[in-house]
Design an enzyme around this catalytic site. Structure first.
Site, PDB file in Angstrom:
ATOM      1  N   SER A   1      10.447  -4.023  11.440  1.00  0.00           N
ATOM      2  CA  SER A   1       9.185  -3.167  11.553  1.00  0.00           C
ATOM      3  C   SER A   1       8.004  -4.214  11.106  1.00  0.00           C
ATOM      4  O   SER A   1       7.802  -4.544  10.058  1.00  0.00           O
ATOM      5  CB  SER A   1       8.963  -1.805  10.784  1.00  0.00           C
ATOM      6  OG  SER A   1       7.363  -1.502  10.986  1.00  0.00           O
ATOM      7  N   GLY A   2       7.217  -4.806  12.184  1.00  0.00           N
ATOM      8  CA  GLY A   2       6.049  -5.690  11.737  1.00  0.00           C
ATOM      9  C   GLY A   2       5.127  -5.002  10.470  1.00  0.00           C
ATOM     10  O   GLY A   2       4.737  -5.882   9.678  1.00  0.00           O
ATOM     11  N   SER A   3       4.631  -3.919  10.995  1.00  0.00           N
ATOM     12  CA  SER A   3       3.797  -3.214   9.971  1.00  0.00           C
ATOM     13  C   SER A   3       4.586  -2.698   8.827  1.00  0.00           C
ATOM     14  O   SER A   3       3.897  -2.553   7.721  1.00  0.00           O
ATOM     15  CB  SER A   3       3.219  -2.145  10.370  1.00  0.00           C
ATOM     16  OG  SER A   3       3.889  -1.257  10.859  1.00  0.00           O
ATOM     17  N   GLY A   4       5.746  -2.415   8.713  1.00  0.00           N
ATOM     18  CA  GLY A   4       6.696  -1.813   7.832  1.00  0.00           C
ATOM     19  C   GLY A   4       6.091  -0.284   7.604  1.00  0.00           C
ATOM     20  O   GLY A   4       6.535   0.268   6.429  1.00  0.00           O
ATOM     21  N   GLU A   5       5.346   0.079   8.376  1.00  0.00           N
ATOM     22  CA  GLU A   5       5.080   1.640   8.348  1.00  0.00           C
ATOM     23  C   GLU A   5       5.347   2.471   9.393  1.00  0.00           C
ATOM     24  O   GLU A   5       4.851   3.818   9.496  1.00  0.00           O
ATOM     25  CB  GLU A   5       3.468   1.706   8.150  1.00  0.00           C
ATOM     26  CG  GLU A   5       2.960   0.739   7.052  1.00  0.00           C
ATOM     27  CD  GLU A   5       3.367   1.339   5.526  1.00  0.00           C
ATOM     28  OE1 GLU A   5       3.916   2.531   5.425  1.00  0.00           O
ATOM     29  OE2 GLU A   5       3.150   0.306   4.634  1.00  0.00           O
TER      30      GLU A   5
ATOM     31  N   GLU B   1       8.146  -9.622  18.266  1.00  0.00           N
ATOM     32  CA  GLU B   1       9.207  -9.107  18.775  1.00  0.00           C
ATOM     33  C   GLU B   1       9.626 -10.533  19.436  1.00  0.00           C
ATOM     34  O   GLU B   1      11.173 -10.456  19.258  1.00  0.00           O
ATOM     35  CB  GLU B   1       8.707  -8.227  20.072  1.00  0.00           C
ATOM     36  CG  GLU B   1       8.091  -7.159  19.300  1.00  0.00           C
ATOM     37  CD  GLU B   1       6.973  -6.418  20.239  1.00  0.00           C
ATOM     38  OE1 GLU B   1       6.421  -7.037  21.329  1.00  0.00           O
ATOM     39  OE2 GLU B   1       6.252  -5.578  19.885  1.00  0.00           O
TER      40      GLU B   1
END
Length: 184
Positions: A87-91, A151
């Site tokens: 997850s790029g945002s981690g959220e 990605e």
């Protein structure tokens, strides 16, 4: 208007710079986790999931028992297993909730992200940071839309990591080939 070839060069430059900045220490920690786990589960959504599915396929060729969370043949996770969260945002809601659930079963967690202070990062045992744009950060401005470069980096990162894991496990290309699907 840029040509296809000009865009290709720009994209390759972005990916080269991004992948060249991933910490060797983090890569080594991730490799150790992959090799020590009895089973490795992967979670991501959207295009991140697609990149992780490719990683599952390749790591399975190396004899690492991998699964995508949510697949019909997914076994239960245990304290001897690893959850890899992309997850790029981690959220992202689903990966975050899955990480919480895995933590409840004492599984180890690796977080592949561009946000090392995210909610998922707080649960992770190992973080592999990609300095790339995400929903929550603009480390650099990519010529590609949204989080495309993250990605793409996940896909290439795992293919490059495969070379290191092959060497560590002493697997030749011929041995790897023997583990390829044969009903295709």
């Amino acid at each position: 208007m840029k040509t296809y070839y000009e865009n290709t060069q720009a994209v390759m430059k972005e990916l080269g710079q991004l992948l060249g900045k991933v910490s060797q220490e983090q890569i080594t920690s991730y490799a150790v986790e992959l090799l020590q786990a009895e089973q490795v589960f992967f979670i991501g959504v959207g295009r991140v999931r697609l990149a992780l599915e490719a990683a599952v396929k390749r790591l399975t060729h190396l004899g690492i028992h991998c699964h995508m969370v949510g697949d019909l043949n997914e076994p239960p996770i245990t304290r001897n297993d690893l959850l890899v969260v992309g997850s790029g945002s981690g959220e992202s809601v689903i990966p975050l909730e899955i990480a919480k659930k895995a933590k409840g079963f004492d599984a180890r967690i690796v977080h592949l992200t561009s946000n090392s202070t995210s909610s998922i990062a707080q649960l992770a045992d190992v973080i592999v940071q990609f300095e790339s744009p995400s929903k929550s950060s603009r480390v650099f401005t990519s010529i590609q839309p949204m989080t495309t470069v993250f990605e793409q980096a996940l896909l290439l990162f795992h293919d490059v990591l495969t070379l290191q894991l092959m060497e560590e496990k002493g697997i030749s290309f011929e041995e790897l080939k023997a583990n390829l699907a044969n009903l295709e």
